[in-house]
Design an enzyme around this catalytic site. Structure first.
Site, PDB file in Angstrom:
ATOM      1  N   LYS A  88     -11.139   7.676  -5.385  1.00 27.20           N
ATOM      2  CA  LYS A  88     -11.017   9.135  -5.589  1.00 27.20           C
ATOM      3  C   LYS A  88     -11.337   9.482  -7.044  1.00 27.20           C
ATOM      4  O   LYS A  88     -12.138  10.366  -7.318  1.00 27.20           O
ATOM      5  CB  LYS A  88      -9.591   9.604  -5.222  1.00 27.20           C
ATOM      6  CG  LYS A  88      -9.224   9.304  -3.772  1.00 27.20           C
ATOM      7  CD  LYS A  88      -7.865   9.852  -3.383  1.00 27.20           C
ATOM      8  CE  LYS A  88      -6.703   9.192  -4.108  1.00 27.20           C
ATOM      9  NZ  LYS A  88      -6.483   7.766  -3.758  1.00 27.20           N
ATOM     10  N   ARG A  98       0.076  14.977  -0.057  1.00 28.24           N
ATOM     11  CA  ARG A  98       0.265  13.584   0.339  1.00 28.24           C
ATOM     12  C   ARG A  98       1.266  13.441   1.467  1.00 28.24           C
ATOM     13  O   ARG A  98       1.544  12.333   1.899  1.00 28.24           O
ATOM     14  CB  ARG A  98       0.807  12.834  -0.868  1.00 28.24           C
ATOM     15  CG  ARG A  98      -0.144  11.797  -1.415  1.00 28.24           C
ATOM     16  CD  ARG A  98       0.530  11.207  -2.632  1.00 28.24           C
ATOM     17  NE  ARG A  98      -0.066   9.976  -3.032  1.00 28.24           N
ATOM     18  CZ  ARG A  98      -0.945   9.858  -4.011  1.00 28.24           C
ATOM     19  NH1 ARG A  98      -1.391  10.916  -4.643  1.00 28.24           N
ATOM     20  NH2 ARG A  98      -1.403   8.670  -4.344  1.00 28.24           N
ATOM     21  N   ARG A 108      -8.071  -3.045 -12.002  1.00 27.27           N
ATOM     22  CA  ARG A 108      -8.389  -1.794 -12.717  1.00 27.27           C
ATOM     23  C   ARG A 108      -7.745  -1.766 -14.117  1.00 27.27           C
ATOM     24  O   ARG A 108      -6.581  -2.105 -14.291  1.00 27.27           O
ATOM     25  CB  ARG A 108      -7.883  -0.589 -11.912  1.00 27.27           C
ATOM     26  CG  ARG A 108      -7.983   0.711 -12.696  1.00 27.27           C
ATOM     27  CD  ARG A 108      -7.768   1.933 -11.863  1.00 27.27           C
ATOM     28  NE  ARG A 108      -6.511   1.944 -11.153  1.00 27.27           N
ATOM     29  CZ  ARG A 108      -6.204   2.850 -10.238  1.00 27.27           C
ATOM     30  NH1 ARG A 108      -7.070   3.791  -9.901  1.00 27.27           N
ATOM     31  NH2 ARG A 108      -5.042   2.808  -9.628  1.00 27.27           N
ATOM     32  N   ARG A 164      -2.158   0.305 -15.242  1.00 29.47           N
ATOM     33  CA  ARG A 164      -1.084   1.186 -14.778  1.00 29.47           C
ATOM     34  C   ARG A 164       0.103   0.372 -14.291  1.00 29.47           C
ATOM     35  O   ARG A 164      -0.081  -0.700 -13.711  1.00 29.47           O
ATOM     36  CB  ARG A 164      -1.616   2.064 -13.637  1.00 29.47           C
ATOM     37  CG  ARG A 164      -2.068   3.421 -14.091  1.00 29.47           C
ATOM     38  CD  ARG A 164      -2.850   4.162 -13.061  1.00 29.47           C
ATOM     39  NE  ARG A 164      -2.205   4.298 -11.760  1.00 29.47           N
ATOM     40  CZ  ARG A 164      -2.731   4.990 -10.747  1.00 29.47           C
ATOM     41  NH1 ARG A 164      -3.897   5.606 -10.905  1.00 29.47           N
ATOM     42  NH2 ARG A 164      -2.118   5.066  -9.591  1.00 29.47           N
ATOM     43  N   ARG A 192       2.758   1.505  -1.868  1.00 29.72           N
ATOM     44  CA  ARG A 192       1.842   2.650  -1.894  1.00 29.72           C
ATOM     45  C   ARG A 192       1.073   2.753  -0.578  1.00 29.72           C
ATOM     46  O   ARG A 192       0.872   3.845  -0.044  1.00 29.72           O
ATOM     47  CB  ARG A 192       0.867   2.528  -3.081  1.00 29.72           C
ATOM     48  CG  ARG A 192       1.559   2.771  -4.427  1.00 29.72           C
ATOM     49  CD  ARG A 192       0.781   2.211  -5.586  1.00 29.72           C
ATOM     50  NE  ARG A 192      -0.425   2.952  -5.896  1.00 29.72           N
ATOM     51  CZ  ARG A 192      -1.342   2.542  -6.776  1.00 29.72           C
ATOM     52  NH1 ARG A 192      -1.166   1.402  -7.439  1.00 29.72           N
ATOM     53  NH2 ARG A 192      -2.406   3.267  -7.017  1.00 29.72           N
TER      54      ARG A 192
HETATM   55  P1  AP5 Z   1     -10.212   4.576  -8.407  1.00 33.62           P
HETATM   56  O1  AP5 Z   1     -11.375   5.492  -8.323  1.00 33.62           O
HETATM   57  O2  AP5 Z   1      -9.430   4.592  -9.673  1.00 33.62           O
HETATM   58  O3  AP5 Z   1      -9.272   4.771  -7.115  1.00 33.62           O
HETATM   59  P2  AP5 Z   1      -8.328   5.973  -6.705  1.00 33.62           P
HETATM   60  O4  AP5 Z   1      -8.590   6.294  -5.276  1.00 33.62           O
HETATM   61  O5  AP5 Z   1      -8.425   7.121  -7.686  1.00 33.62           O
HETATM   62  O6  AP5 Z   1      -6.945   5.205  -6.819  1.00 33.62           O
HETATM   63  P3  AP5 Z   1      -5.555   5.636  -7.410  1.00 33.62           P
HETATM   64  O7  AP5 Z   1      -4.777   4.366  -7.580  1.00 33.62           O
HETATM   65  O8  AP5 Z   1      -5.676   6.489  -8.633  1.00 33.62           O
HETATM   66  O9  AP5 Z   1      -4.981   6.467  -6.230  1.00 33.62           O
HETATM   67  P4  AP5 Z   1      -3.540   6.748  -5.889  1.00 33.62           P
HETATM   68  O10 AP5 Z   1      -3.695   7.783  -4.864  1.00 33.62           O
HETATM   69  O11 AP5 Z   1      -2.712   5.581  -5.534  1.00 33.62           O
HETATM   70  O12 AP5 Z   1      -2.935   7.171  -7.311  1.00 33.62           O
HETATM   71  P5  AP5 Z   1      -2.464   8.566  -7.923  1.00 33.62           P
HETATM   72  O13 AP5 Z   1      -2.727   8.514  -9.364  1.00 33.62           O
HETATM   73  O14 AP5 Z   1      -2.956   9.712  -7.129  1.00 33.62           O
HETATM   74  O15 AP5 Z   1     -10.713   3.082  -8.117  1.00 33.62           O
HETATM   75  C1  AP5 Z   1      -9.836   1.988  -8.231  1.00 33.62           C
HETATM   76  C2  AP5 Z   1     -10.572   0.779  -8.831  1.00 33.62           C
HETATM   77  O16 AP5 Z   1     -11.599   0.362  -7.932  1.00 33.62           O
HETATM   78  C3  AP5 Z   1     -11.258   1.078 -10.180  1.00 33.62           C
HETATM   79  O17 AP5 Z   1     -11.103  -0.038 -11.020  1.00 33.62           O
HETATM   80  C4  AP5 Z   1     -12.737   1.286  -9.808  1.00 33.62           C
HETATM   81  O18 AP5 Z   1     -13.600   0.856 -10.852  1.00 33.62           O
HETATM   82  C5  AP5 Z   1     -12.887   0.404  -8.565  1.00 33.62           C
HETATM   83  N1  AP5 Z   1     -13.819   0.986  -7.588  1.00 33.62           N
HETATM   84  C6  AP5 Z   1     -13.949   2.294  -7.258  1.00 33.62           C
HETATM   85  N2  AP5 Z   1     -14.891   2.455  -6.315  1.00 33.62           N
HETATM   86  C7  AP5 Z   1     -15.346   1.205  -6.036  1.00 33.62           C
HETATM   87  C8  AP5 Z   1     -16.330   0.709  -5.119  1.00 33.62           C
HETATM   88  N3  AP5 Z   1     -17.021   1.534  -4.329  1.00 33.62           N
HETATM   89  N4  AP5 Z   1     -16.539  -0.638  -5.083  1.00 33.62           N
HETATM   90  C9  AP5 Z   1     -15.851  -1.468  -5.886  1.00 33.62           C
HETATM   91  N5  AP5 Z   1     -14.916  -1.065  -6.792  1.00 33.62           N
HETATM   92  C10 AP5 Z   1     -14.668   0.263  -6.852  1.00 33.62           C
HETATM   93  O19 AP5 Z   1      -0.883   8.489  -7.646  1.00 33.62           O
HETATM   94  C11 AP5 Z   1      -0.053   7.584  -8.306  1.00 33.62           C
HETATM   95  C12 AP5 Z   1       1.397   7.833  -7.943  1.00 33.62           C
HETATM   96  O20 AP5 Z   1       1.798   9.156  -8.351  1.00 33.62           O
HETATM   97  C13 AP5 Z   1       1.759   7.790  -6.451  1.00 33.62           C
HETATM   98  O21 AP5 Z   1       1.966   6.484  -5.990  1.00 33.62           O
HETATM   99  C14 AP5 Z   1       3.032   8.638  -6.429  1.00 33.62           C
HETATM  100  O22 AP5 Z   1       4.152   7.938  -6.900  1.00 33.62           O
HETATM  101  C15 AP5 Z   1       2.720   9.734  -7.429  1.00 33.62           C
HETATM  102  N6  AP5 Z   1       2.071  10.909  -6.794  1.00 33.62           N
HETATM  103  C16 AP5 Z   1       0.829  11.378  -7.051  1.00 33.62           C
HETATM  104  N7  AP5 Z   1       0.555  12.455  -6.284  1.00 33.62           N
HETATM  105  C17 AP5 Z   1       1.657  12.668  -5.525  1.00 33.62           C
HETATM  106  C18 AP5 Z   1       1.981  13.616  -4.521  1.00 33.62           C
HETATM  107  N8  AP5 Z   1       1.111  14.563  -4.124  1.00 33.62           N
HETATM  108  N9  AP5 Z   1       3.211  13.537  -3.930  1.00 33.62           N
HETATM  109  C19 AP5 Z   1       4.096  12.604  -4.291  1.00 33.62           C
HETATM  110  N10 AP5 Z   1       3.848  11.654  -5.229  1.00 33.62           N
HETATM  111  C20 AP5 Z   1       2.634  11.690  -5.850  1.00 33.62           C
END
Ligand code: AP5
Length: 269
Positions: free
Chosen positions: A45, A120, A159, A202, A213
């Site tokens: 994402k 979410r 990452r 992270r 997660r």
């Molecule tokens: P990356 O693009 O960083 O992946 P991402 O989908 O953004 O992953 P996140 O870990 O940020 O998502 P998340 O939803 O768990 O975290 P969030 O910050 O929203 O890619 C990951 C890695 O893979 C990178 O190293 C990249 O280089 C590599 N990569 C990418 N594409 C690739 C490909 N095609 N091939 C190979 N490698 C690739 O949430 C974190 C926490 O916040 C949650 O757990 C929760 O506690 C809280 N939170 C956030 N939003 C809410 C909500 N709405 N409600 C409640 N809690 C929430």
């Protein structure tokens, strides 16, 4: 509409700038483009969001980034979210909904916004729908990045992030220039390409937290696909990033901004 183009903030300003009543009425009738970027942790994402931001000229609103900023600043929200996030669990619905409510009222969301990581839960989706309904709006598209669970551990645990800019690297898929061939990644050799500052991992990017997660994702988050089924579009995101981009472009093309009154020539005197 260029990023720097100014849209008149009020009807009075638009009239003063020479827009016709028809132009103003047409602009007012337009709804914002509201896209949810959906996918499990590590599905890409954050990697793909800039592409959509550039195409639609709307901001990316990542609740994860907002919560991490709150934790770093030790705000009341941050204190509540810190332990929950470290464990890979979900933060309280009301808390996140309040953050988003304020954020989408900001000026840069005037023509739309890209939600990354929100909603979410079905509860969050219902809150979002109710909020949008107040302005007679609804979610335009849910763009679902499909990646099997077994691919995600490698992506998440490899990452590394440059905290100040949000630039994201990977120990094997997207190495920083500072990491020599065959070297073991460490804070000493994982440096941001642009600033040479150390990268960080992270706190929730661990094997253990990923299990939680993913559990939350499957149990609490995937039901929102059914909630929005009329507007869900799928992307095969298990491929290399350069094969994912064109699939995204295809779905996003339908929402590209047409010329807004700010771009149209003001009516002749
Ligand atoms: P990356 O693009 O960083 O992946 P991402 O989908 O953004 O992953 P996140 O870990 O940020 O998502 P998340 O939803 O768990 O975290 P969030 O910050 O929203 O890619 C990951 C890695 O893979 C990178 O190293 C990249 O280089 C590599 N990569 C990418 N594409 C690739 C490909 N095609 N091939 C190979 N490698 C690739 O949430 C974190 C926490 O916040 C949650 O757990 C929760 O506690 C809280 N939170 C956030 N939003 C809410 C909500 N709405 N409600 C409640 N809690 C929430």
């Amino acid at each position: 509409m260029g990023a720097g183009a100014s849209i008149p903030a009020t009807e009075e300003e638009a009239k003063a700038a020479g827009f016709t009543d028809e132009q103003i009425a047409e602009y007012k009738a337009r709804k914002r483009t509201i896209i949810i970027l959906f996918g499990p942790p590590g599905s890409g994402k954050g990697t793909q969001a800039p592409r959509i931001v550039e195409a639609l000229e709307t901001p990316q609103l990542s609740t994860g980034d907002m919560l991490r900023a709150a934790v770093a600043a030790s705000t009341e929200v941050g204190k509540k979210a810190d332990e929950v996030m470290k464990a890979g669990a979900l933060v309280d619905d009301d808390l996140v909904a309040a953050i988003i409510k304020d954020r989408i009222a900001a000026d840069d969301c005037k023509s739309g916004f890209l939600l990354d990581g929100y909603p979410r839960t079905v509860g969050q989706a219902e809150k979002l729908d109710a909020l949008l309904k107040e302005s007679d709006e609804s979610v335009s598209m849910v763009l679902r990045l499909c990646v099997p669970d077994e691919d995600l551990e490698q992506r998440i645990c490899g990452r590394w992030i440059h905290q100040a800019s949000g630039r994201s690297y990977h120990a094997s898929n997207k190495k920083p220039k500072s990491l020599g061939d065959g070297a073991e990644p460490s804070p000493e050799n994982m440096l941001d390409d642009e600033t040479q500052e150390p990268l960080m991992q992270r706190k929730d990017d661990t094997k253990e937290a990923l299990v939680e997660r993913l559990k939350g994702y499957h149990e609490m988050t995937t039901p929102i696909l059914d909630h929005y089924k009329a507007v869900v579009k799928e992307v095969d995101a298990a491929k290399a990033p350069e094969e994912i981009g064109p699939q995204i472009d295809e779905h996003v093309a339908a929402f590209k901004p047409a010329a807004a009154p700010a771009e149209a020539a003001p009516a002749a005197e």
